[in-house]
Design a protein around this motif. Structure first.
Motif, PDB file in Angstrom:
ATOM      1  N   CYS A 164       6.216  -3.435 -18.088  1.00 46.62           N
ATOM      2  CA  CYS A 164       6.536  -2.408 -19.027  1.00 46.62           C
ATOM      3  C   CYS A 164       5.871  -2.502 -20.327  1.00 46.62           C
ATOM      4  O   CYS A 164       5.455  -1.686 -20.886  1.00 46.62           O
ATOM      5  CB  CYS A 164       8.010  -2.021 -19.167  1.00 46.62           C
ATOM      6  SG  CYS A 164       8.656  -0.897 -17.918  1.00 46.62           S
ATOM      7  N   ASP A 165       5.752  -3.950 -20.660  1.00 43.72           N
ATOM      8  CA  ASP A 165       5.120  -4.240 -21.565  1.00 43.72           C
ATOM      9  C   ASP A 165       3.615  -3.943 -21.734  1.00 43.72           C
ATOM     10  O   ASP A 165       3.001  -3.284 -22.645  1.00 43.72           O
ATOM     11  CB  ASP A 165       5.181  -5.810 -22.014  1.00 43.72           C
ATOM     12  CG  ASP A 165       6.483  -6.301 -22.376  1.00 43.72           C
ATOM     13  OD1 ASP A 165       7.344  -5.526 -22.758  1.00 43.72           O
ATOM     14  OD2 ASP A 165       6.617  -7.485 -22.331  1.00 43.72           O
ATOM     15  N   ALA A 166       3.085  -4.063 -20.428  1.00 46.22           N
ATOM     16  CA  ALA A 166       1.532  -3.711 -20.141  1.00 46.22           C
ATOM     17  C   ALA A 166       1.400  -2.218 -20.195  1.00 46.22           C
ATOM     18  O   ALA A 166       0.534  -1.601 -20.742  1.00 46.22           O
ATOM     19  CB  ALA A 166       1.189  -4.232 -18.911  1.00 46.22           C
ATOM     20  N   LEU A 226      -9.059   8.226 -18.820  1.00 43.57           N
ATOM     21  CA  LEU A 226     -10.140   7.422 -18.769  1.00 43.57           C
ATOM     22  C   LEU A 226      -9.672   6.040 -19.229  1.00 43.57           C
ATOM     23  O   LEU A 226      -9.688   4.922 -18.688  1.00 43.57           O
ATOM     24  CB  LEU A 226     -11.462   7.884 -19.345  1.00 43.57           C
ATOM     25  CG  LEU A 226     -12.309   9.005 -18.692  1.00 43.57           C
ATOM     26  CD1 LEU A 226     -13.434   9.316 -19.726  1.00 43.57           C
ATOM     27  CD2 LEU A 226     -12.666   8.412 -17.150  1.00 43.57           C
ATOM     28  N   SER A 227      -9.266   5.931 -20.527  1.00 43.24           N
ATOM     29  CA  SER A 227      -8.781   4.760 -21.146  1.00 43.24           C
ATOM     30  C   SER A 227      -7.698   4.177 -20.494  1.00 43.24           C
ATOM     31  O   SER A 227      -7.679   2.964 -20.015  1.00 43.24           O
ATOM     32  CB  SER A 227      -8.335   5.084 -22.831  1.00 43.24           C
ATOM     33  OG  SER A 227      -7.584   4.008 -23.192  1.00 43.24           O
ATOM     34  N   PHE A 228      -6.755   5.050 -20.304  1.00 39.92           N
ATOM     35  CA  PHE A 228      -5.470   4.390 -19.464  1.00 39.92           C
ATOM     36  C   PHE A 228      -5.658   3.758 -18.237  1.00 39.92           C
ATOM     37  O   PHE A 228      -5.032   2.802 -17.715  1.00 39.92           O
ATOM     38  CB  PHE A 228      -4.326   5.551 -19.385  1.00 39.92           C
ATOM     39  CG  PHE A 228      -2.999   4.931 -18.837  1.00 39.92           C
ATOM     40  CD1 PHE A 228      -2.076   4.697 -20.005  1.00 39.92           C
ATOM     41  CD2 PHE A 228      -2.477   4.903 -17.489  1.00 39.92           C
ATOM     42  CE1 PHE A 228      -0.920   4.183 -19.459  1.00 39.92           C
ATOM     43  CE2 PHE A 228      -1.455   4.515 -17.469  1.00 39.92           C
ATOM     44  CZ  PHE A 228      -0.448   4.067 -18.216  1.00 39.92           C
ATOM     45  N   ASP A 229      -6.663   4.066 -17.438  1.00 40.22           N
ATOM     46  CA  ASP A 229      -7.072   3.872 -16.118  1.00 40.22           C
ATOM     47  C   ASP A 229      -8.198   2.756 -16.008  1.00 40.22           C
ATOM     48  O   ASP A 229      -8.365   2.277 -15.007  1.00 40.22           O
ATOM     49  CB  ASP A 229      -7.241   4.875 -15.395  1.00 40.22           C
ATOM     50  CG  ASP A 229      -7.071   4.901 -13.704  1.00 40.22           C
ATOM     51  OD1 ASP A 229      -6.412   3.734 -13.461  1.00 40.22           O
ATOM     52  OD2 ASP A 229      -7.658   5.328 -12.826  1.00 40.22           O
ATOM     53  N   ASP A 230      -8.928   2.524 -17.177  1.00 40.27           N
ATOM     54  CA  ASP A 230      -9.907   1.937 -17.049  1.00 40.27           C
ATOM     55  C   ASP A 230      -9.592   0.221 -16.862  1.00 40.27           C
ATOM     56  O   ASP A 230      -8.641  -0.346 -17.501  1.00 40.27           O
ATOM     57  CB  ASP A 230     -10.632   1.630 -18.261  1.00 40.27           C
ATOM     58  CG  ASP A 230     -11.776   0.726 -18.325  1.00 40.27           C
ATOM     59  OD1 ASP A 230     -12.890   1.233 -17.551  1.00 40.27           O
ATOM     60  OD2 ASP A 230     -12.017  -0.567 -18.771  1.00 40.27           O
ATOM     61  N   PHE A 231     -10.348  -0.246 -15.853  1.00 40.73           N
ATOM     62  CA  PHE A 231     -10.053  -1.589 -15.364  1.00 40.73           C
ATOM     63  C   PHE A 231     -11.149  -2.384 -15.800  1.00 40.73           C
ATOM     64  O   PHE A 231     -11.202  -3.613 -16.291  1.00 40.73           O
ATOM     65  CB  PHE A 231      -9.423  -1.861 -13.941  1.00 40.73           C
ATOM     66  CG  PHE A 231      -9.544  -3.345 -13.658  1.00 40.73           C
ATOM     67  CD1 PHE A 231      -8.492  -4.080 -14.072  1.00 40.73           C
ATOM     68  CD2 PHE A 231     -10.686  -3.948 -12.848  1.00 40.73           C
ATOM     69  CE1 PHE A 231      -8.530  -5.432 -13.887  1.00 40.73           C
ATOM     70  CE2 PHE A 231     -10.709  -5.236 -12.307  1.00 40.73           C
ATOM     71  CZ  PHE A 231      -9.652  -5.858 -12.966  1.00 40.73           C
ATOM     72  N   VAL A 273      -2.750  -7.842 -21.792  1.00 38.57           N
ATOM     73  CA  VAL A 273      -2.689  -7.460 -20.640  1.00 38.57           C
ATOM     74  C   VAL A 273      -2.315  -6.025 -20.626  1.00 38.57           C
ATOM     75  O   VAL A 273      -1.216  -5.442 -21.195  1.00 38.57           O
ATOM     76  CB  VAL A 273      -1.387  -8.088 -19.780  1.00 38.57           C
ATOM     77  CG1 VAL A 273      -1.336  -7.433 -18.449  1.00 38.57           C
ATOM     78  CG2 VAL A 273      -1.757  -9.546 -19.423  1.00 38.57           C
ATOM     79  N   THR A 274      -3.170  -4.987 -20.175  1.00 37.41           N
ATOM     80  CA  THR A 274      -3.064  -3.557 -19.773  1.00 37.41           C
ATOM     81  C   THR A 274      -2.265  -3.485 -18.556  1.00 37.41           C
ATOM     82  O   THR A 274      -2.336  -4.277 -17.898  1.00 37.41           O
ATOM     83  CB  THR A 274      -4.286  -2.905 -19.975  1.00 37.41           C
ATOM     84  OG1 THR A 274      -5.266  -3.166 -18.842  1.00 37.41           O
ATOM     85  CG2 THR A 274      -5.061  -3.078 -21.402  1.00 37.41           C
ATOM     86  N   PHE A 275      -1.902  -2.250 -18.264  1.00 41.42           N
ATOM     87  CA  PHE A 275      -1.340  -1.912 -17.092  1.00 41.42           C
ATOM     88  C   PHE A 275      -2.329  -2.199 -15.888  1.00 41.42           C
ATOM     89  O   PHE A 275      -2.045  -2.641 -14.841  1.00 41.42           O
ATOM     90  CB  PHE A 275      -0.777  -0.476 -17.069  1.00 41.42           C
ATOM     91  CG  PHE A 275      -0.025  -0.038 -15.676  1.00 41.42           C
ATOM     92  CD1 PHE A 275       1.100  -0.464 -15.197  1.00 41.42           C
ATOM     93  CD2 PHE A 275      -0.717   0.922 -14.903  1.00 41.42           C
ATOM     94  CE1 PHE A 275       1.547  -0.423 -13.996  1.00 41.42           C
ATOM     95  CE2 PHE A 275      -0.158   1.380 -13.563  1.00 41.42           C
ATOM     96  CZ  PHE A 275       1.071   0.711 -13.119  1.00 41.42           C
TER      97      PHE A 275
END
Lengths: 303, 266
Positions: B65-67, B203-208, B219-221
């Motif tokens: 959840c932090d991520a 785009l930002s939320f899903d970028d790996f 650490v992002t999601f």
């Protein structure tokens, strides 16, 4: 759909923008452009220069001791020699995925554009909707679908397409399927945009002139959908050949693509010169494929 | 005879199309299904037992959840900056004639055609050589960079399709330039800007890939999912995946309904 916005439609630009009305406005466009252009210059163009420099660093340096720019062009052949299998595999897998995606994407785009009637918009949302979920979570879902205990593997074993111990996960099949799946919408959307403008009467005219459906497709539909086909192919192929997530999650080191090597060069082995050289080789190879393909496909509408 | 064969051809094509859509949706169904799963072991990806626990306590693994929160923060910041920068650029490109236009167009087009891997590694090379410590802010910088181009093309499409006579009419009626912009131009372009912002956020939320090279220890999601894939995925990841899908679907449906109502009024 916003995702369609970057699809070339041929009518994106007005004929001519109005000229500056007075001296007061002479600098306005530059003011408007400055922040965005500066950002792209600083964080897109400049890094590419830095990467080019890094690819020519003395390979005997390290992150701890520092690197010296010695114009070591030898990094390129060295990197290529060390990772030739992964390099060719990237393009092989991306190419196979592209063929699969075309076989699936063309009928889908055609059906939505020409046959769906009032369901058109809904079906279009359905094409984009899978991308609403995280890329990685979707790819992991394929682990469940192709799992050794899953019904697909079970079925294939029952009909003897797979041996009793045969598996799909951790094979090239899984990686190619994953690539096909992940980038299929990028192929379908531009294709749809082209096919949507196809005048159905042209096909009727073709069949009135005794063209078989196949011939009508080859002589009318296919040439008219070319801009979308080219744009879609590029939007599919560029990310697919640079991808390393599918190979990592669905494959094994035996399926590693060049992306996996670059990832580990920068983040695990900390061999910046090699990683940078491989990045540039990947970009050069992609550009070569793209321009060769564009020349062959004979359309300028994409760039 | 031709009628029958055409009928068949139509149905055959629609059948294939639906099969392909099925292929596209299969993983979504699996993600939704697994969000109700109690896995037999940490490394198992198979369906084991039905449970509502994951939905009841999505934050049972607090790192995740932090991520997610961090990804939302980064997505929000990157979206705001990219939308402002991109909209200004779109206005300049559609509304003004100036020198260096084609150069700017190339600068905007290139990030969309460059493999993410190359953008990620080149930024990493820049940050390392400049001695910039990597973390939250370097991720934001990177995300703004790759979102700007998409904002420009989206807003540009909307602006180019706009009837400029409406603005001329406003000026003829003695509206000042600022009034014309506020009352006519902005409301007309706003749907394009909103669409661009939503695209930028997703785009930002899903970028790996780009994030992975520029995150440092942040650490992002997607980074969390990547790391967890090696250690074992908590089933709550599927809850987030399903929730993302539902939220985005609701947004699309809402905008479609609004668009339809607007069409009925005009």
């Amino acid at each position: 759909m916003s995702a369609l916005a970057h699809v070339p439609t041929g009518s994106g630009q007005p004929a001519t923008p109005p000229a500056a009305r007075s001296g007061r406005y002479r600098f306005l466009p530059y003011l408007l452009l400055l922040p965005g252009a500066a950002w792209l210059f600083l964080f897109f163009a400049l890094p590419l220069v830095q990467l080019a420099a890094a690819s020519l660093y003395d390979p005997s340096g390290s992150l701890a001791t520092g690197y010296a720019l010695t114009w070591a062009f030898g990094n390129y052949p060295d990197a290529l020699q060390a990772y030739w299998p992964q390099f060719t595999r990237s393009f092989l897998y991306a190419g196979m995925a592209l063929v699969l995606a075309l076989l699936m994407g063309y009928p889908l785009a055609y059906a939505i554009a020409q046959k769906a009637g009032r369901w058109k918009n809904l079906l279009l949302v359905c094409v984009v909707a899978p991308m609403f979920t995280s890329f990685l979570v979707r790819t992991l879902a394929w682990k469940t679908i192709l799992s050794d205990n899953g019904w697909i593997v079970g079925l294939l074993r029952d009909v003897h397409l797979l041996g009793p111990d045969g598996r799909l996960l951790a094979t090239p099949v899984a990686v190619v399927l994953g690539l096909t799946y992940n980038f299929l919408p990028f192929l379908v959307l531009p294709l749809y945009a082209s096919l949507e403008r196809l005048d159905y009467r042209l096909l009727e005219a073709a069949s009135d002139l005794y063209a078989s459906p196949l011939r009508a497709f080859r002589k009318v539909t296919l040439p008219l959908s070319m801009p979308g086909l080219v744009a879609g192919t590029l939007l599919f192929f560029i990310p697919a050949s640079g991808d390393y997530i599918n190979a990592e999650l669905l494959g094994t080191p035996k399926e590693y693509m060049i992306g996996n090597v670059i990832d580990s060069a920068f983040l695990v082995r900390l061999d910046y010169p090699q990683g940078a050289a491989l990045s540039f080789l990947l970009m050069a190879a992609i550009l070569a494929v793209v321009f060769g393909y564009l020349r062959k496909a004979g359309t300028d509408e994409v760039l | 005879m031709t009628r029958i064969s055409r009928w068949l051809a139509d149905r055959w094509l629609m059948g294939v199309a639906l099969l392909v859509l099925g292929y596209l949706f299969l993983p979504i169904a699996v993600v939704a299904g697994l969000s109700f799963n109690r896995p037999s072991s940490r490394l198992s990806y198979d369906f084991n037992e039905f449970t509502l626990d994951n939905w009841r306590r999505p934050c049972a693994t607090s790192d995740m959840c932090d991520a997610v929160v961090r990804s939302v923060q980064i997505g929000f910041l990157a979206t705001v900056v990219a939308t402002v920068l991109g909209t200004l650029m779109a206005f300049a490109l559609v509304r003004h004639r100036f020198r260096g236009r084609s150069g700017i167009n190339v600068l905007i087009f290139l990030p969309m055609a460059t493999p993410e891997l190359v953008m990620g590694t080149s930024l990493l090379a820049l940050f390392v050589s400049a001695g910039v410590p990597q973390g939250f802010w370097t991720i934001v910088i990177a995300h703004v960079m790759f979102c700007v181009s998409f904002v420009v093309v989206t807003v540009k499409a909307r602006l180019a399709g706009m009837d400029s006579r409406l603005e001329e009419a406003a000026m003829d009626l003695y509206a000042s330039e600022w009034q014309t912009f506020r009352r006519i131009t902005l409301p007309l372009v706003l749907p394009g800007i909103v669409a661009a912002a939503l695209l930028a956020f997703s785009l930002s939320f899903d970028d790996f890939i780009i994030t992975n090279f520029n995150a440092g220890t942040t650490v992002t999601f997607p980074m969390y999912v990547w790391g967890a894939a090696q250690r074992g995925i908590p089933p709550q990841v599927n809850v987030i995946g399903t929730a993302m899908f539902l939220i985005a679907l609701l947004l699309v449906l809402a905008s479609t309904l609004r668009g339809r109502r607007a069409k009925r009024f005009s």
